[in-house]
Design a protein around this motif. Sequence first.
Motif, PDB file in Angstrom:
ATOM      1  N   GLU A 127       0.836  -1.194   0.000  1.00 42.92           N
ATOM      2  CA  GLU A 127       0.000   0.000   0.000  1.00 42.92           C
ATOM      3  C   GLU A 127       0.873   1.246   0.000  1.00 42.92           C
ATOM      4  O   GLU A 127       1.988   1.246   0.535  1.00 42.92           O
ATOM      5  N   GLN A 128       0.352   2.315  -0.588  1.00 42.14           N
ATOM      6  CA  GLN A 128       1.053   3.602  -0.584  1.00 42.14           C
ATOM      7  C   GLN A 128       0.634   4.369   0.669  1.00 42.14           C
ATOM      8  O   GLN A 128      -0.486   4.859   0.767  1.00 42.14           O
ATOM      9  N   THR A 129       1.547   4.455   1.629  1.00 41.64           N
ATOM     10  CA  THR A 129       1.283   5.169   2.880  1.00 41.64           C
ATOM     11  C   THR A 129       2.422   6.151   3.146  1.00 41.64           C
ATOM     12  O   THR A 129       3.425   6.169   2.431  1.00 41.64           O
ATOM     13  N   ASP A 130       2.270   6.930   4.209  1.00 45.78           N
ATOM     14  CA  ASP A 130       3.325   7.888   4.553  1.00 45.78           C
ATOM     15  C   ASP A 130       4.551   7.206   5.145  1.00 45.78           C
ATOM     16  O   ASP A 130       5.587   7.841   5.345  1.00 45.78           O
ATOM     17  N   GLU A 131       4.440   5.888   5.421  1.00 41.82           N
ATOM     18  CA  GLU A 131       5.574   5.163   5.989  1.00 41.82           C
ATOM     19  C   GLU A 131       5.984   3.966   5.131  1.00 41.82           C
ATOM     20  O   GLU A 131       6.861   3.192   5.535  1.00 41.82           O
ATOM     21  N   SER A 132       5.380   3.793   3.973  1.00 45.33           N
ATOM     22  CA  SER A 132       5.746   2.651   3.129  1.00 45.33           C
ATOM     23  C   SER A 132       7.125   2.872   2.519  1.00 45.33           C
ATOM     24  O   SER A 132       7.557   4.004   2.291  1.00 45.33           O
ATOM     25  N   ILE A 133       7.805   1.769   2.274  1.00 47.86           N
ATOM     26  CA  ILE A 133       9.141   1.828   1.682  1.00 47.86           C
ATOM     27  C   ILE A 133       9.103   1.126   0.321  1.00 47.86           C
ATOM     28  O   ILE A 133       8.252   0.262   0.085  1.00 47.86           O
ATOM     29  N   PRO A 134      10.006   1.478  -0.582  1.00 43.61           N
ATOM     30  CA  PRO A 134      10.046   0.799  -1.884  1.00 43.61           C
ATOM     31  C   PRO A 134      10.300  -0.693  -1.715  1.00 43.61           C
ATOM     32  O   PRO A 134      11.057  -1.117  -0.835  1.00 43.61           O
ATOM     33  N   LEU A 135       9.671  -1.474  -2.547  1.00 40.58           N
ATOM     34  CA  LEU A 135       9.820  -2.923  -2.495  1.00 40.58           C
ATOM     35  C   LEU A 135      11.285  -3.334  -2.524  1.00 40.58           C
ATOM     36  O   LEU A 135      11.705  -4.249  -1.801  1.00 40.58           O
ATOM     37  N   SER A 136      12.082  -2.671  -3.340  1.00 40.80           N
ATOM     38  CA  SER A 136      13.493  -3.040  -3.497  1.00 40.80           C
ATOM     39  C   SER A 136      14.322  -2.771  -2.246  1.00 40.80           C
ATOM     40  O   SER A 136      15.431  -3.282  -2.116  1.00 40.80           O
ATOM     41  N   TYR A 146       5.929 -14.843   6.178  1.00 37.80           N
ATOM     42  CA  TYR A 146       5.354 -13.547   5.798  1.00 37.80           C
ATOM     43  C   TYR A 146       3.932 -13.703   5.280  1.00 37.80           C
ATOM     44  O   TYR A 146       3.571 -14.726   4.678  1.00 37.80           O
ATOM     45  N   ALA A 147       3.142 -12.656   5.517  1.00 36.60           N
ATOM     46  CA  ALA A 147       1.817 -12.532   4.918  1.00 36.60           C
ATOM     47  C   ALA A 147       1.784 -11.219   4.150  1.00 36.60           C
ATOM     48  O   ALA A 147       2.120 -10.167   4.694  1.00 36.60           O
ATOM     49  N   LEU A 148       1.405 -11.292   2.886  1.00 38.93           N
ATOM     50  CA  LEU A 148       1.360 -10.112   2.022  1.00 38.93           C
ATOM     51  C   LEU A 148      -0.089  -9.708   1.826  1.00 38.93           C
ATOM     52  O   LEU A 148      -0.901 -10.494   1.324  1.00 38.93           O
ATOM     53  N   LEU A 149      -0.410  -8.489   2.207  1.00 39.62           N
ATOM     54  CA  LEU A 149      -1.786  -8.004   2.194  1.00 39.62           C
ATOM     55  C   LEU A 149      -2.024  -7.060   1.021  1.00 39.62           C
ATOM     56  O   LEU A 149      -1.342  -6.043   0.886  1.00 39.62           O
ATOM     57  N   GLY A 187       1.811 -10.173  -8.577  1.00 35.74           N
ATOM     58  CA  GLY A 187       2.842 -10.903  -9.296  1.00 35.74           C
ATOM     59  C   GLY A 187       4.235 -10.342  -9.050  1.00 35.74           C
ATOM     60  O   GLY A 187       5.192 -11.088  -8.818  1.00 35.74           O
ATOM     61  N   ILE A 188       4.343  -9.015  -9.074  1.00 37.68           N
ATOM     62  CA  ILE A 188       5.639  -8.367  -8.855  1.00 37.68           C
ATOM     63  C   ILE A 188       6.139  -8.618  -7.442  1.00 37.68           C
ATOM     64  O   ILE A 188       7.304  -9.000  -7.219  1.00 37.68           O
ATOM     65  N   VAL A 189       5.272  -8.411  -6.461  1.00 37.44           N
ATOM     66  CA  VAL A 189       5.677  -8.532  -5.054  1.00 37.44           C
ATOM     67  C   VAL A 189       5.980  -9.991  -4.694  1.00 37.44           C
ATOM     68  O   VAL A 189       6.973 -10.283  -4.013  1.00 37.44           O
ATOM     69  N   ILE A 190       5.140 -10.906  -5.146  1.00 36.38           N
ATOM     70  CA  ILE A 190       5.374 -12.325  -4.851  1.00 36.38           C
ATOM     71  C   ILE A 190       6.688 -12.791  -5.469  1.00 36.38           C
ATOM     72  O   ILE A 190       7.467 -13.516  -4.837  1.00 36.38           O
ATOM     73  N   TRP A 191       6.948 -12.378  -6.690  1.00 35.41           N
ATOM     74  CA  TRP A 191       8.217 -12.738  -7.342  1.00 35.41           C
ATOM     75  C   TRP A 191       9.407 -12.228  -6.524  1.00 35.41           C
ATOM     76  O   TRP A 191      10.391 -12.948  -6.311  1.00 35.41           O
ATOM     77  N   GLU A 192       9.329 -10.992  -6.072  1.00 31.61           N
ATOM     78  CA  GLU A 192      10.429 -10.416  -5.291  1.00 31.61           C
ATOM     79  C   GLU A 192      10.604 -11.154  -3.964  1.00 31.61           C
ATOM     80  O   GLU A 192      11.733 -11.495  -3.579  1.00 31.61           O
TER      81      GLU A 192
END
Length: 204
Positions: A127-136, A146-149, A187-192
């Motif tokens: 999610e895009q939040t004020d505290e989210s960080i780039p996936l990389s 892990y659980a990805l929401l 797909g992108i996040v699961i692959w990473e």
Amino acid sequence: MLITLQKTARIPKFGVSLKRAPIMRKLSMSELNRLSLADFKSGPKVPIVVVLDNIRSQQNVGSIFRTADAFNLEAIYLCGITAKPPHREIHRTALGATESVEWKYFENTLDAVIHLKNQGYNVVAVEQTDESIPLSEFFFTGIKPYALLFGNEISGVTGEVLKEITQAIEIPQYGTKHSLNVAVSAGIVIWEFYGLWKKNSCKK
């Protein structure tokens, strides 16, 4: 003196010839070494659960099932208005993955998140939040599963659910939309995460 050429090779400049590279071919179904349904279900799983928070499109749900199958994930949790198998629209894109991937249904996404946290999972919101960080830049510990929401296509992750989560990641985007289809994002996040898990597992 020119090198003698094969009939199939072109004569390049400077009198040097190279053999034509083999023609690429697609693998047949038998060469893909696909697991049987029984072997897939009984085998070890990647310790990642996907949580779908009120996903409205059944075809998106089916696509995510298919991705979860591809990366041998542990399970999918379907929450709220997210459609449940069996469903014709889910089947269109899942192509049978609803039979291979374990799934559970929760009427309330918050209940699913609390359940996972109690089971020792690191719950990460995409999610895009004020505290989210780039996936990389996400630091993958591999100590806990892990659980990805993933949230609704319009409104994203439910507000009350975000209050229970301390980690959020986002996929950097550089166009005008700053929005990806939820199945594409999954797909992108699961692959990473699969790559991070595999790399971490090799170190043990």
